[in-house]
Design an enzyme around this catalytic site. Structure first.
Site, PDB file in Angstrom:
ATOM      1  CG  ASP A   1      -2.281   0.934   0.938  1.00 26.60           C
ATOM      2  OD1 ASP A   1      -2.372   1.611  -0.256  1.00 26.60           O
ATOM      3  OD2 ASP A   1      -2.831   1.448   2.014  1.00 26.60           O
TER       4      ASP A   1
ATOM      5  CG  ASP B   1      -7.751  -1.414   2.643  1.00 27.27           C
ATOM      6  OD1 ASP B   1      -6.530  -2.004   2.439  1.00 27.27           O
ATOM      7  OD2 ASP B   1      -7.859  -0.347   2.390  1.00 27.27           O
TER       8      ASP B   1
ATOM      9  CG  HIS C   1       0.782   2.776   4.186  1.00 25.44           C
ATOM     10  ND1 HIS C   1       1.203   1.545   4.893  1.00 25.44           N
ATOM     11  CD2 HIS C   1      -0.444   2.708   3.825  1.00 25.44           C
ATOM     12  CE1 HIS C   1       0.094   0.782   4.950  1.00 25.44           C
ATOM     13  NE2 HIS C   1      -1.138   1.535   4.337  1.00 25.44           N
TER      14      HIS C   1
END
Ligand SMILES: [Zn+2]
Length: 1112
Positions: free
Chosen positions: A297, A435, A571
């Protein structure tokens, strides 16, 4: 602006300035008490130096004997030694299951003990041109960036295969890898996600995986895993350990988070990886040690990360978010699997076998094959009852049964086959997740049962020639490696990076290089204090003076601070892409961590300076923060109290230090020099009791400034010229802004005209393929054209000149309430630039950049850093790529250069950088975007804060041979490297009411060579005791010493600091660390593996990360 308002503002500015103004003393060490303290310190230093020299002599003699002996024994001995080393190391490395990396560990250990050191200057030439088949720098010249519609695979082409031919090919081996991507903070905070989703996912894994004997699962984020572990009962823990040992559950990467790769500094990446790995090593079976890296990701991929992984013995990687045109180009040549080699590496020491995902996303519709409409039908979570509403492509999944299995299996088999056409082997990796997936029993059951039916059918069709099954990422790499060996396939070698990422159209993700800059700055402040806390804690622990409950409490604080910094490397943390309340949560965690670090530093300082008897808690840092979203304030030193400086560098630090003094409305600056990793105590005395008057600064400004604290003067008629012993800097007479810099000895000035520019956000735009009309937001930078100048308008400035420090304070464009401070310190070969910016009240889309227009003829190239660890060359091509594609991460530094000169800018925070014209450097400072940019955050970026950014600008004349045209990477000079380090790790200033402290503590008995840097000295944790209500973690009696030695560019004519000149470096551990150290041994970066034998000497090759385990 109305005149009256302007005057009020000016007055305010002057008032603020007076409070900030300086009285500059040439030295603080004049009073007798100080002289005594200093003499004592000096005697102590000399004594230590003497004994260290004697020790050197003795050791040198011994060393010579040893070398002679070794020479005599020659080849036979070397071979035996190798055999022995291999035996020892093999004993520790688990048997390869999946991607076992035994050979790499062995090779690296051996290379560490056999390579001789050599002259580094000529190495730049051979190291800057990568020794690889695919160079990303060149690929950018080849790609047409056309963005043509490829059909079902929009960014590719129609993939075909020969159904007859595949029958006789080697069998297609399909590894379906179930995974769940859990962000430790994004739309929800870390704890909110855990309570609502992640706990259910991991609970489900522990429940269902043992029941589904063919199922596998991979998991990445140890931060969540640890939180979950706390709440488990012992039988469940044993069950999970069993799953890890059997290989059906795999921890991939094993970091605390899946770190961002653009804004993170290598120090923090190593810290978060160590935190995860240490926890795994302490609590899980040997088979659970991570062997593969998973980065699906992060928004752009940096080669620093695989380098760090390889140093930690992880040499297989899967990556996803890469520019769609780059993916297409690699896919065309079947080069999506490659050996990723560092740009400087001509051996194979840094090789990481890498798998790149070919398609748009890591979700299920984009991972089974080129057609998302088909793949989505094999996401069985989307069956009715799963809580998700079908598929966006209009065709819902079907439950697999006897009637439909033949057609359904044929459909997905076709996708697997097509995906395999993009790779060189017939091994194919099919991630199966998204996710926060696998949070329901429904999903565990449906994904497992339906795929088992599909596999059974598929594997039974002889003419399909396929074997499909569930597996882990390591399982995939094992299969891949088997195929490459059996079919004698060599994967290509690739060097370079994958910035700047675009996921579609001209949507470049260069906004997040700058988003939430306040917290990007705070991240580095925490990194500095945590690193300092690690070092002083380890030194005090090593000294043996610090044990028992106080030490354990300190260590608990240290662990909390480590985890706060580690969490923010996520992130959606340092990237600035979380929701407002999540940003605040990270901020609060970092503020708490700063306070923990302060406590650890002050307690350890008391121990090291052998404070006698008095109550604790009187020491505090000179920097304090009232809230996580406030800029720091400086505490004032009282007359009669002590100031302690800590030099966190592994070299002698000779620099000016300034401290605020109570009641004086002034800052006291003095020039001092302190040994590496050492503490030095100073007494603060009043001017009256001093025998030697300090010198006061002279102040001049565009408005008259008068005070008893300094001498007033008038501005010169022309430009303002400031000088120190290294450079001359000229400032514009009208605006006070920097105009030029001349290094000492140079005959001409280099123009460095500085100004501010701004961008707006472009309006909605229809793209060729009908989509893509998003606006700038947290991730994306989509400007409304070229930057416009921010008019300097009512600028005012004040010039302060003293014998040690000169400063220009510029009240810049009021539109953004800019305050710029330029500093020239004695001995510094750079101009320090600090900008404060505030755009909180703007109600339009705006992005503000600092621009330096220089006379350096840099043509089309700029060099920017990757994670503060290496400098990569980039080429401007505005005719082929939009402006936003030219913005790159600048987590540490950037430079432009010609054959003769170089302009470098070192930063103390991550921001975006570009060079849009020859000689220019443009750094984005702040951005306010009113809307979401369609990447899931569902909000703009409007929580702006008054934000500070720090830079050092250096102009250097370059001698020697011009860098080659085929150069793909660059290197900072030694002075620039030092400037960057001292900017990141400034003096730690500790105030003490107490004057009863030892004058000094020497942490490192001799300096390391100036190019070698101690990344951390980190005390290793014992396993956490989870039994009680609150888990406790105690320190062990060993520490990880991590070193990095970047190659420096020797062509700069700017001399290195004097302290570097005669320092050959001391590389014997016992000499460096003294009697407290029992032994040292080489280890992999995160201490997962260590060599059994001990080592006496420290040896780091250029561009190498080295780790040692120290026992004390
Ligand atoms: Zn994520």
């Amino acid at each position: 602006m109305a005149r009256s308002t302007r005057n009020v503002y000016l007055l305010l500015f002057i008032a603020i300035f007076i409070i900030m103004s300086l009285i500059l003393y040439s030295s603080i060490d004049s009073p007798s008490s100080m002289r005594r303290a200093d003499k004592n310190a000096e005697v102590l230093r000399l004594q230590q130096k003497m004994s260290s020299l004697e020790e050197n002599l003795r050791r040198n003699g011994e060393e010579m004997d040893r070398l002679r002996k070794e020479l005599r024994e020659s080849e036979r001995l070397r071979k035996e030694l190798e055999k022995k080393e291999i035996g020892e190391i093999f004993a520790q490395v688990p048997e390869p299951r999946g991607g076992g990396n035994k050979a790499e560990v062995v090779r690296r250990f051996l290379s560490k003990t056999t390579k001789p050191a050599r002259d580094v200057c000529p190495m730049r030439k051979e190291m800057s041109v990568p020794n690889s088949e695919i160079q990303m720098f060149d690929m950018y010249n080849l790609i047409d960036f056309a963005n043509t519609d490829g059909g079902v695979w929009k960014q590719g082409w129609e993939v075909k295969y020969d159904a007859e031919a595949v029958k006789t090919e080697p069998q297609l081996e399909v590894i379906v890898v179930p995974h769940s991507h859990c962000d430790p903070g994004w739309l929800r905070t870390f704890e909110e996600y855990f309570d609502a989703q992640t706990k259910l996912i991991l609970d489900g894994m522990a429940t269902h995986l043992p029941q589904q004997d063919q199922m596998s699962f991979i998991y990445a984020e140890v931060s969540f895993f640890e939180l979950w572990w706390r709440g488990l009962d012992e039988p469940t823990r044993e069950k999970v350990k069993g799953l890890l040992s059997s290989g059906r559950l795999e921890l991939v990467t094993g970091g605390w988070v899946m770190a961002d790769e653009a804004n993170t500094h290598y120090n923090a990446i190593i810290a978060e990886l160590m935190e995860g790995h240490e926890w795994i090593k302490n609590h899980l079976p040997k088979e659970a040690l991570p062997r593969v890296h998973w980065s699906i990701d992060p928004f752009g991929i940096s080669p620093t990360v695989p380098y760090i992984m390889s140093a930690a013995n992880i040499t297989r990687a899967a990556i996803q978010r890469v520019h769609y045109s780059v993916k297409k180009e690699l896919a065309k040549q079947r080069n999506l699997e490659f050996v990723w080699r560092q740009m400087w590496d001509s051996s194979k020491a840094t090789d990481v076998r890498t798998h790149m995902f070919p398609f748009y996303s890591y979700d299920i519709p984009h991972t089974c094959g080129p057609d998302p409409k088909v793949c989505c039908q094999f996401d069985f979570r989307r069956l009715s009852g799963g809580g998700f509403a079908g598929c966006p492509w209009g065709i819902a999944p079907q439950l697999i049964n006897e009637d439909n299995v033949a057609t359904r299996a044929a459909l997905i088999y076709d996708q697997y086959r097509k995906k395999a056409q993009l790779y060189k082997t017939n091994a194919v990796l099919i991630p199966l997740g998204d996710d926060f997936r696998y949070d329901t029993t429904f999903e565990w059951k449906q994904q497992y049962e339906n795929f088992q039916k599909l596999f059974a059918y598929m594997n039974g069709q002889k003419e399909w020639n396929v074997k499909a099954r569930f597996g882990t990422l390591s399982d995939y790499f094992s299969v891949l490696e088997k195929h490459t060996v059996e079919q004698k396939i060599d994967l290509p070698v690739l060097s370079g990076d994958f910035f700047t990422y675009a996921d579609r159209d001209d949507h470049y993700w260069s906004g997040y290089f700058t988003s939430r800059p306040f917290y990007k700055q705070l991240d580095r402040v925490l990194q500095h204090y945590l690193r300092s806390a690690e070092i002083v804690f380890s030194l005090s622990h090593m000294s043996g003076g610090d044990s028992g409950p106080a030490s354990e409490e300190s260590f608990e604080r240290l662990v909390r601070a480590r985890r706060a910094l580690a969490l923010f490397q996520h992130h959606d943390g340092v990237t600035g892409t979380g929701k407002d309340h999540v940003v605040k949560d990270y901020g609060q965690k970092m503020l708490d961590a700063l306070r923990d670090c302060e406590e650890v530093i002050t307690v350890a300082t008391e121990v090291l300076l052998q404070k006698k008897g008095s109550a604790a808690g009187q020491l505090q840092l000179d920097e304090s923060r009232s809230a996580h979203d406030a800029l720091p304030e400086r505490r004032a030193a009282e007359v009669g109290s002590s100031l302690i400086l800590f030099n966190a560098l592994s070299t002698v630090r000779h620099e000016v230090a300034c401290v605020r003094v109570a009641d004086a409305k002034a800052r006291l600056c003095f020039d001092t020099s302190i040994a590496p990793l050492s503490l030095q105590t100073y007494s603060v005395v009043s001017e009256a009791s001093s025998t030697d008057d300090g010198e006061r600064a002279t102040v001049a400004g565009t408005a008259r400034v008068e005070s008893n604290d300094f001498k007033s003067a008038s501005l010169p008629s022309g430009n303002v010229v400031l000088k120190n012993d290294r450079i001359t800097a000229e400032f514009d007479a009208g605006t006070g802004m920097l105009e030029s810099v001349t290094p000492v000895g140079a005959s001409t000035a280099t123009k460095t005209h500085m100004k501010f520019v701004k961008y707006g956000a472009r309006g909605h735009k229809r793209m060729n393929n009908g989509g893509g009309d998003d606006l700038s937001g947290a991730y994306l930078f989509l400007p409304d054209g070229d930057a416009k100048d921010v008019p300097s308008g009512d600028s005012h400035y004040v010039v302060v000149q003293g014998p040690l420090v000169s400063r220009v304070y510029v009240q810049g464009p009021q539109e953004f309430r800019l305050l710029t401070t330029y500093s020239l310190d004695a001995g510094a070969p750079y101009v320090e630039i600090t900008n404060e910016i505030d755009i909180t009240e703007r109600m339009q889309n705006v992005e503000v950049a600092m621009k330096i227009e220089s006379s350096v003829d840099s043509a089309d190239s700029i060099y920017t850093d990757l994670n503060g660890m290496q400098m990569i060359r980039r080429r401007r091509q505005l005719d082929r790529l939009p402006l936003q594609a030219h913005y790159y991460p600048m987590p540490g530094a950037a430079f432009v250069e010609s054959a003769e000169e170089r302009l470098s800018l070192m930063g103390a925070q991550a921001l975006g950088v570009a060079s849009l014209k020859p000689g220019e450097l443009e750094v984005m400072l702040e951005r306010r975007l009113l809307q979401d940019d369609g990447r899931g955050l569902q909000q703009g970026v409007m929580d702006n804060l008054r934000t500070v950014s720090h830079f050092r600008l250096m102009v250097e004349r370059m001698g020697g041979e011009r860098s080659a045209e085929d150069e793909r990477m660059g290197f900072l000079s030694l002075p620039a490297t030092s400037a960057s380090r001292s900017l990141h790790y400034p003096w730690v200033k500790i105030l003490s009411e107490d004057s009863d402290l030892s004058p000094s503590f020497i942490g490192l008995q001799a300096p390391l060579p100036c190019d070698t840097h101690i990344v951390t000295l980190r005390t290793i944790a014992e396993p956490t005791k989870y039994g009680s209500a609150r888990p406790t973690t105690a320190p062990s009696s060993s520490a990880a010493l991590v070193l990095y030695r970047p190659l420096v560019d020797c062509r700069s004519t700017t001399p290195a600091a004097d302290e570097c000149a005669d320092s050959k470096g001391e590389d014997s551990f016992s000499v460096l660390f003294g009697a407290g150290l029992k032994s040292a041994s080489t280890a992999t970066l995160t201490m997962l593996y260590e060599s059994k034998g001990t080592t006496e000497r420290l040896a780091v090759e250029p561009q190498q990360l080295m780790a040692y385990k120290l026992r004390f």
